[in-house]
Design a protein around this motif. Structure first.
Motif, PDB file in Angstrom:
ATOM      1  N   LEU A  49       0.808  -1.219   0.000  1.00  0.00           N
ATOM      2  CA  LEU A  49       0.000   0.000   0.000  1.00  0.00           C
ATOM      3  C   LEU A  49       0.842   1.272   0.000  1.00  0.00           C
ATOM      4  N   ALA A  50       2.023   1.203   0.625  1.00  0.00           N
ATOM      5  CA  ALA A  50       2.885   2.382   0.728  1.00  0.00           C
ATOM      6  C   ALA A  50       3.419   2.771  -0.654  1.00  0.00           C
ATOM      7  N   ARG A  51       3.436   4.068  -0.905  1.00  0.00           N
ATOM      8  CA  ARG A  51       3.955   4.580  -2.181  1.00  0.00           C
ATOM      9  C   ARG A  51       5.050   5.614  -1.882  1.00  0.00           C
ATOM     10  N   PRO A  52       6.282   5.162  -1.816  1.00  0.00           N
ATOM     11  CA  PRO A  52       7.383   6.068  -1.481  1.00  0.00           C
ATOM     12  C   PRO A  52       7.625   7.102  -2.578  1.00  0.00           C
ATOM     13  N   SER A  53       8.244   8.196  -2.163  1.00  0.00           N
ATOM     14  CA  SER A  53       8.596   9.254  -3.113  1.00  0.00           C
ATOM     15  C   SER A  53      10.026   9.061  -3.583  1.00  0.00           C
ATOM     16  N   ASP A  54      10.380   9.739  -4.638  1.00  0.00           N
ATOM     17  CA  ASP A  54      11.754   9.691  -5.116  1.00  0.00           C
ATOM     18  C   ASP A  54      12.683  10.201  -4.017  1.00  0.00           C
ATOM     19  N   GLY A  55      13.726   9.435  -3.722  1.00  0.00           N
ATOM     20  CA  GLY A  55      14.673   9.837  -2.685  1.00  0.00           C
ATOM     21  C   GLY A  55      14.389   9.238  -1.323  1.00  0.00           C
ATOM     22  N   ASP A  56      13.308   8.482  -1.173  1.00  0.00           N
ATOM     23  CA  ASP A  56      12.987   7.866   0.128  1.00  0.00           C
ATOM     24  C   ASP A  56      13.880   6.664   0.394  1.00  0.00           C
ATOM     25  N   VAL A  57      14.053   6.385   1.699  1.00  0.00           N
ATOM     26  CA  VAL A  57      14.791   5.204   2.136  1.00  0.00           C
ATOM     27  C   VAL A  57      13.836   4.345   2.955  1.00  0.00           C
ATOM     28  N   GLN A  58      13.732   3.074   2.602  1.00  0.00           N
ATOM     29  CA  GLN A  58      12.867   2.159   3.329  1.00  0.00           C
ATOM     30  C   GLN A  58      13.626   0.886   3.650  1.00  0.00           C
ATOM     31  N   GLY A  59      13.202   0.218   4.728  1.00  0.00           N
ATOM     32  CA  GLY A  59      13.960  -0.947   5.175  1.00  0.00           C
ATOM     33  C   GLY A  59      13.080  -2.119   5.573  1.00  0.00           C
ATOM     34  N   PHE A  60      13.698  -3.292   5.527  1.00  0.00           N
ATOM     35  CA  PHE A  60      13.037  -4.526   5.942  1.00  0.00           C
ATOM     36  C   PHE A  60      13.986  -5.290   6.855  1.00  0.00           C
ATOM     37  N   ARG A  61      13.423  -5.867   7.933  1.00  0.00           N
ATOM     38  CA  ARG A  61      14.247  -6.624   8.874  1.00  0.00           C
ATOM     39  C   ARG A  61      13.521  -7.909   9.262  1.00  0.00           C
ATOM     40  N   PHE A  62      14.217  -9.030   9.136  1.00  0.00           N
ATOM     41  CA  PHE A  62      13.655 -10.319   9.538  1.00  0.00           C
ATOM     42  C   PHE A  62      14.125 -10.627  10.954  1.00  0.00           C
ATOM     43  N   ALA A  63      13.177 -10.823  11.860  1.00  0.00           N
ATOM     44  CA  ALA A  63      13.538 -11.071  13.258  1.00  0.00           C
ATOM     45  C   ALA A  63      12.337 -11.610  14.018  1.00  0.00           C
ATOM     46  N   VAL A  64      12.601 -12.060  15.232  1.00  0.00           N
ATOM     47  CA  VAL A  64      11.529 -12.467  16.144  1.00  0.00           C
ATOM     48  C   VAL A  64      11.207 -11.269  17.025  1.00  0.00           C
ATOM     49  N   SER A  65       9.973 -10.795  16.957  1.00  0.00           N
ATOM     50  CA  SER A  65       9.556  -9.621  17.715  1.00  0.00           C
ATOM     51  C   SER A  65       8.187  -9.878  18.336  1.00  0.00           C
ATOM     52  N   GLU A  66       7.960  -9.274  19.502  1.00  0.00           N
ATOM     53  CA  GLU A  66       6.665  -9.433  20.167  1.00  0.00           C
ATOM     54  C   GLU A  66       5.594  -8.584  19.503  1.00  0.00           C
ATOM     55  N   ASP A  67       5.956  -7.360  19.116  1.00  0.00           N
ATOM     56  CA  ASP A  67       5.011  -6.459  18.474  1.00  0.00           C
ATOM     57  C   ASP A  67       5.789  -5.328  17.807  1.00  0.00           C
ATOM     58  N   SER A  68       5.067  -4.366  17.219  1.00  0.00           N
ATOM     59  CA  SER A  68       5.748  -3.280  16.510  1.00  0.00           C
ATOM     60  C   SER A  68       6.612  -2.432  17.436  1.00  0.00           C
ATOM     61  N   ALA A  69       6.221  -2.337  18.713  1.00  0.00           N
ATOM     62  CA  ALA A  69       6.980  -1.519  19.662  1.00  0.00           C
ATOM     63  C   ALA A  69       8.346  -2.132  19.974  1.00  0.00           C
ATOM     64  N   SER A  70       8.441  -3.460  19.878  1.00  0.00           N
ATOM     65  CA  SER A  70       9.701  -4.130  20.207  1.00  0.00           C
ATOM     66  C   SER A  70      10.403  -4.673  18.965  1.00  0.00           C
ATOM     67  N   ALA A  71       9.888  -4.360  17.783  1.00  0.00           N
ATOM     68  CA  ALA A  71      10.473  -4.881  16.554  1.00  0.00           C
ATOM     69  C   ALA A  71      11.911  -4.397  16.365  1.00  0.00           C
ATOM     70  N   THR A  72      12.726  -5.277  15.804  1.00  0.00           N
ATOM     71  CA  THR A  72      14.142  -4.979  15.608  1.00  0.00           C
ATOM     72  C   THR A  72      14.353  -4.208  14.308  1.00  0.00           C
ATOM     73  N   ARG A  73      15.102  -3.120  14.381  1.00  0.00           N
ATOM     74  CA  ARG A  73      15.308  -2.240  13.229  1.00  0.00           C
ATOM     75  C   ARG A  73      16.367  -2.789  12.275  1.00  0.00           C
ATOM     76  N   PRO A  74      16.309  -2.382  11.016  1.00  0.00           N
ATOM     77  CA  PRO A  74      17.341  -2.777  10.052  1.00  0.00           C
ATOM     78  C   PRO A  74      18.704  -2.215  10.470  1.00  0.00           C
ATOM     79  N   ARG A  75      19.747  -2.953  10.117  1.00  0.00           N
ATOM     80  CA  ARG A  75      21.107  -2.507  10.414  1.00  0.00           C
ATOM     81  C   ARG A  75      21.782  -2.014   9.126  1.00  0.00           C
ATOM     82  N   GLY A  76      22.914  -1.376   9.278  1.00  0.00           N
ATOM     83  CA  GLY A  76      23.708  -0.988   8.125  1.00  0.00           C
ATOM     84  C   GLY A  76      23.431   0.412   7.609  1.00  0.00           C
TER      85      GLY A  76
END
Length: 212
Positions: A49-76
């Motif tokens: 559904l998300a439609r990023p604009s030119d110049g945006d940075v988006q990330g994906f991280r695979f991890a075990v998380s309890e919910d969005s508040a404790s989700a692990t952020r992308p590295r690098g």
């Protein structure tokens, strides 16, 4: 009578301790992030559904998380200029910088090894969604029947947002990570609980002696 009271209190304590150990640690899944200045922010929309604009940075991280508040952020690296340095701008197209973090061995499903984290610059049509940008640089993607993103670049091969218990999570961690300060002995809560049982038992004995 005193023995029965003590046994009842101890049984209750052990049941509570067992319930705490069996409590689910969370879910194993790909979380989706948007870059806001120097920080990652958990996305409020799914990648389809998300439609990023030119110049945006988006990330994906695979991890075990309890919910969005404790989700692990992308590295690098998460800088658009760096990620898209070798992908020149083009009329009628937009560029989206993507950070893809496949997580750690501790988060991997049994028998699988996470690929190294990487970045990619997707050059797509102006109205493209994040899912379309991701498909342009990281196929094959896998989704479930509810459009939940299950795999990026074929990882993981199986599973999709499955629940992971603490016990399962511990079994999958490398040997060096299996022993932590919390695993080295009884937890503080358990010790405190035993102390409460002892105190209550002593109080019961004192009451019986007082009545006698």
């Amino acid at each position: 009578m005193i023995r029965q009271v003590l046994l009842l209190l101890l049984a209750s304590l052990l049941l509570c301790a067992g319930a705490g150990q069996a409590q689910a640690a969370g879910y194993r899944y790909w979380s989706f992030w948007e870059r806001d200045g120097e920080h990652w922010v958990y996305a409020t929309q799914g990648p389809s559904l998300a439609r990023p604009s030119d110049g945006d940075v988006q990330g994906f991280r695979f991890a075990v998380s309890e919910d969005s508040a404790s989700a692990t952020r992308p590295r690098g690296t998460a800088d658009f200029a760096t990620i898209c340095a070798k992908t020149p701008a083009q009329d009628g197209r937009k560029r989206v910088a993507l950070v893809i973090d496949f997580g750690t061995p501790a988060d991997a499903p049994g028998g699988e090894t996470p690929p190294a984290a990487r970045t990619a610059c997707a050059r797509v049509s102006p109205d493209a969604t994040t899912a379309e940008a991701l498909a342009a640089v990281a196929e094959p993607l896998r989704y479930d029947t509810n459009a939940l993103l299950c795999a990026i670049s074929g990882y993981p091969e199986k599973g999709c947002g499955e629940q992971v218990s603490r016990r399962q999570d511990q079994r999958q961690k490398p040997a060096a990570e299996e022993t932590t300060p919390s695993d080295a002995g009884p937890s503080l809560g358990l010790v405190a609980g035993i102390a409460v049982v002892v105190l209550l038992g002593g109080a019961a004995i004192w009451q019986v002696r007082r009545r006698g």
